[in-house]
Design an enzyme around this catalytic site. Structure first.
Site, PDB file in Angstrom:
ATOM      1  CE1 TYR A 175     -24.248 -26.940  33.280  1.00  0.00           C
ATOM      2  CE2 TYR A 175     -24.797 -25.106  31.837  1.00  0.00           C
ATOM      3  CZ  TYR A 175     -25.013 -25.821  32.991  1.00  0.00           C
ATOM      4  OH  TYR A 175     -25.987 -25.426  33.869  1.00  0.00           O
ATOM      5  CG  ASN A 218     -35.422 -28.049  48.833  1.00  0.00           C
ATOM      6  OD1 ASN A 218     -35.358 -29.255  49.027  1.00  0.00           O
ATOM      7  ND2 ASN A 218     -34.937 -27.152  49.676  1.00  0.00           N
ATOM      8  CG  ASP A 268     -37.343 -36.517  48.481  1.00  0.00           C
ATOM      9  OD1 ASP A 268     -36.449 -37.318  48.795  1.00  0.00           O
ATOM     10  OD2 ASP A 268     -37.775 -35.642  49.276  1.00  0.00           O
ATOM     11  CG  HIS A 304     -35.119 -32.203  52.268  1.00  0.00           C
ATOM     12  ND1 HIS A 304     -34.703 -31.944  53.553  1.00  0.00           N
ATOM     13  CD2 HIS A 304     -34.919 -31.047  51.588  1.00  0.00           C
ATOM     14  CE1 HIS A 304     -34.268 -30.702  53.640  1.00  0.00           C
ATOM     15  NE2 HIS A 304     -34.397 -30.127  52.463  1.00  0.00           N
ATOM     16  CB  THR A 324     -31.099 -23.002  55.449  1.00  0.00           C
ATOM     17  OG1 THR A 324     -31.241 -23.876  54.327  1.00  0.00           O
ATOM     18  CG2 THR A 324     -32.468 -22.687  56.013  1.00  0.00           C
TER      19      THR A 324
END
Ligand code: NAD
Length: 360
Positions: free
Chosen positions: A114, A171, A174, A226, A281
């Protein structure tokens, strides 16, 4: 030519203005040239500095498509890719680097720690489990809470917390925004979930076909989670500045409640259909992230339905509402016109998000 030279020479001799001639030449030609020369250098330098270093964490289907879309904005001078699968990240960087040779100059590197994300103005988190056919976004809750819990502290140890913006894609969106904001300690307006940008784009696409107008002329928002509880804010929808009902009356297009319910169903089902067809997707969300990057980089102050945390403590909740987004992140949140049914649907959606957050 010789004639002109002769005339010029005789003029100089006659007027005895040789030194003055060169002084004039200096002012007329050299100074503008020098101004243009330095303007060019400064202009390009400013442009270069306005371009950003953007890091992307997670190089699966979504992260890779996001990287391509971000590269194509031309707004990054450097794109850093990190995935816990280093081979995948290196392959993505290699492939994307080749594609960049056909578009903008951008340094693309795959990194295995990182530290290399230092100096990033924006960090996009697209890592974590995705939905398998039939799975809901909420099914990913616990697995992806661990992923966000792993990534966010490492990111924060290497970026400038005074300026960095986190874009969350993972996901269930939220809840991941709420978690990332809590773990990062960043102001809520700089932890931005793509929210219902994609769902709103799906709605606009469906409406454009139904109403035979361009998607660009449609202002209509999907709000809330969402996910499966999102709602359509029909009351604020307008087409080219004309409210939807009036547009339908004038064009003699009928959009009854049954059709509107079908449209909501299609918006909710879009991801499931795509996952059934191609396994995941990625193009739609990549378009949404690129649009968000453009909005931030160019300080556009456009209204986007992104998800950020409002409220604090037990009242904290991230969901999508129309928000003004610019260089400093979310700069204002707006509450559109809603009827009682829509308000109830938005509240119910918020409750689901909060319940899911409480369960992690
Ligand atoms: P994927 O399985 O293809 O890729 C996930 C990647 O994350 C893998 O490369 C994996 O190695 C990496 N990863 C996992 N844990 C990691 C960690 N701790 N650190 C670094 N890298 C890690 O999945 P995908 O299809 O790319 O989807 C990614 C996420 O994006 C999913 O949560 C998916 O639901 C979400 N998604 C969101 C939207 C949206 O609108 N917000 C749309 C589509 C997909």
């Amino acid at each position: 030519m010789t004639q002109h030279m002769y005339l010029l020479q005789s003029l100089i001799k006659k007027t005895g203005c040789m030194p003055r001639f060169f002084t004039c030449l200096f002012y007329v030609c050299i100074i503008p040239y020098l101004i243009l020369f330095f303007y060019d250098i400064i202009y390009h330098d400013i442009n270069w500095r306005e371009k950003m270093k953007i890091s992307i964490i997670g190089l699966g289907s979504v992260g890779s498509a996001v990287a391509t879309a971000v590269k194509n904005t031309g707004l990054a001078h450097e794109i850093v890719l990190f995935d816990r699968d280093g081979i995948r990240a290196r392959a993505a960087a290699e492939d994307l680097g080749h594609a960049a040779a056909f578009s903008y100059d951008v340094k693309i590197t795959a990194v295995n720690n990182y530290r290399a994300i230092r100096g990033s103005e924006i960090v996009i988190i697209a890592a974590g489990a995705n939905q398998k056919p039939g799975e809901t976004r909420t099914d990913l809750l616990h697995a992806n809470a661990n992923v966000i819990g792993d990534i966010v502290p490492r990111v924060m140890a290497n970026v400038d917390s005074k300026t960095v913006k986190l874009i969350i894609v993972t996901n269930p969106l939220d809840v991941m925004v709420m978690l990332a904001q809590k773990l990062s300690g960043l102001p809520a307006n700089r932890v931005i979930g793509t929210g219902t940008m994609l769902d709103s784009a799906r709605l606009r696409t469906i409406l454009a076909r139904q109403l035979s107008v361009s998607t660009q002329s449609i202002n209509a928002y999907v709000l809330g989670e969402h996910g499966d509880s999102s709602m359509i804010n029909w009351s604020s929808a307008c087409i080219g500045g004309i409210d939807l009902n009036s547009f339908c009356r004038q064009t003699k297009i009928s959009l009854p409640a049954t059709t509107r319910n079908t449209i909501l169903h299609r918006v909710h089902n879009a991801a499931y259909e795509i996952i059934r067809g191609r396994g995941a997707t990625w193009d739609g969300i990549a378009g949404a992230v690129a649009d968000l990057i453009r909005c931030i980089a160019n300080d556009e102050n456009r209204i986007l339905t992104v998800s950020t945390v409002d409220g604090v403590g037990t009242k904290a909740l991230a969901m999508s509402l129309p928000r003004v987004v610019g260089n400093h992140g979310v700069v204002a949140t707006l509450m559109p016109k809603m009827d009682a049914t829509e308000s109830a649907a938005l509240r119910a959606s918020g409750k689901i998000i909060r319940k899911n957050y409480n369960s992690i």
